[in-house]
Design an enzyme around this catalytic site. Structure first.
Site, PDB file in Angstrom:
ATOM      1  CB  ILE A   1      -0.883   0.013   1.210  1.00 34.36           C
ATOM      2  CG1 ILE A   1      -1.781  -1.156   1.242  1.00 34.36           C
ATOM      3  CG2 ILE A   1      -1.570   1.291   1.365  1.00 34.36           C
ATOM      4  CD1 ILE A   1      -2.840  -1.267   2.301  1.00 34.36           C
TER       5      ILE A   1
ATOM      6  CD1 TRP B   1       1.656  -0.832  -5.430  1.00 35.58           C
ATOM      7  CD2 TRP B   1       2.049   0.617  -6.850  1.00 35.58           C
ATOM      8  NE1 TRP B   1       2.402  -1.292  -6.367  1.00 35.58           N
ATOM      9  CE2 TRP B   1       2.603  -0.782  -7.406  1.00 35.58           C
ATOM     10  CE3 TRP B   1       2.300   1.661  -7.996  1.00 35.58           C
ATOM     11  CZ2 TRP B   1       3.190  -0.685  -8.595  1.00 35.58           C
ATOM     12  CZ3 TRP B   1       2.867   1.677  -9.045  1.00 35.58           C
ATOM     13  CH2 TRP B   1       3.410   0.354  -9.472  1.00 35.58           C
ATOM     14  CD  GLU B   2      -2.814   4.870  -1.915  1.00 35.79           C
ATOM     15  OE1 GLU B   2      -2.797   6.248  -2.035  1.00 35.79           O
ATOM     16  OE2 GLU B   2      -3.640   4.068  -2.305  1.00 35.79           O
ATOM     17  N   GLY B   3       2.760   6.051  -2.032  1.00 34.98           N
ATOM     18  CA  GLY B   3       3.670   6.994  -1.663  1.00 34.98           C
ATOM     19  C   GLY B   3       3.103   8.029  -0.654  1.00 34.98           C
TER      20      GLY B   3
ATOM     21  NE  ARG C   1      -2.966   0.271  -4.589  1.00 35.08           N
ATOM     22  CZ  ARG C   1      -3.018   1.141  -3.809  1.00 35.08           C
ATOM     23  NH1 ARG C   1      -2.768   2.389  -4.161  1.00 35.08           N
ATOM     24  NH2 ARG C   1      -3.381   0.681  -2.495  1.00 35.08           N
TER      25      ARG C   1
END
Length: 234
Positions: free
Chosen positions: A16, A19-21, A147
């Site tokens: 998570i 991909w969210e960063g 993702r």
């Protein structure tokens, strides 16, 4: 369906956050809120590890500690929602982590065919659903494609043995065409089947049966099929 106590594993948290960063870092080390890069109106405004909400809007600035603390609070809601939806359905830690990542990004664990297939023990079919969730505001996004591939890989890395059950579809399962150029209606669940017509973007489709890749519905008084890839929950 009873709920099983579950927690997010390290693999899920790492996926998570990968991909969210923790995006839009300023020179002073803090973080700016930013508009959703894939939506037409920029909503929802986001900050840190993909956090959204009424308090996240243009001009908001958080420290790293605030971003981390908000993630720790927000993720518990997504973990709880996925756990409640799954109930006692056989689910490995890897599968659970992948589904939480999917839900954190889409909010669709309850409405997605993916989730229903998982609860029915149809793990291979469920894994094949991840790539379908690659669009934002009707546009395919490279980041979402990548993702979903990561989530699918984590999901299939550990799959329990489960008795397969028919996929339950409620009579009120209504989905909406999301294809900008329209969606072809077929006589059978195949792209090579006879084309009966087309549905415009935004057209509601009441699902009679979900076969995974295709759904059956009534078109001009007769049963017909459309590809589920181009439908989203209403």
């Amino acid at each position: 369906m009873s709920e099983v106590a579950r927690t997010l594993g390290a693999a899920g948290k790492g996926l998570i956050q990968k991909w969210e960063g923790c995006a839009k870092k300023r020179k002073d080390g803090r973080f700016d809120a930013y508009p959703d890069p894939g939506s037409a109106d920029g909503k929802p405004w986001t900050i840190g590890w993909g956090s959204t909400g009424a308090d996240v809007k243009k001009g908001v600035i958080w420290t790293q500690a605030q971003c981390d603390a908000r993630f720790d609070v927000d993720i518990q809601r997504y973990v709880r929602e996925v756990a409640t939806f799954l109930g006692t359905a056989p689910t490995s830690q890897a599968q659970f982590d992948a589904l939480v990542s999917f839900h954190y990004n889409t909010g669709a664990i309850r409405s997605a065919t993916l989730g229903q297939l998982h609860r029915a023990g149809r793990f291979d079919d469920a894994a094949a659903q991840f790539p379908r969730w690659n669009q934002n505001d009707g546009k395919v996004m490279d980041g979402l494609k990548a993702r979903r591939a990561d989530e699918a890989a984590l999901y299939i890395s550990s799959m329990p043995v489960a008795v397969r059950h028919p996929l339950p579809i409620a009579t009120t399962d209504v989905r909406v065409v999301n294809a900008a150029s329209g969606l072809n209606v077929r006589s059978k669940p195949s792209a090579s089947a006879t084309r009966l017509g087309a549905l415009k973007r935004g057209t509601p489709v009441t699902v009679l049966h979900d076969a995974g890749d295709w759904v059956r519905f009534i078109y001009q008084g007769n049963e017909a099929w459309v590809n589920d890839q181009f439908l989203t929950p209403s």
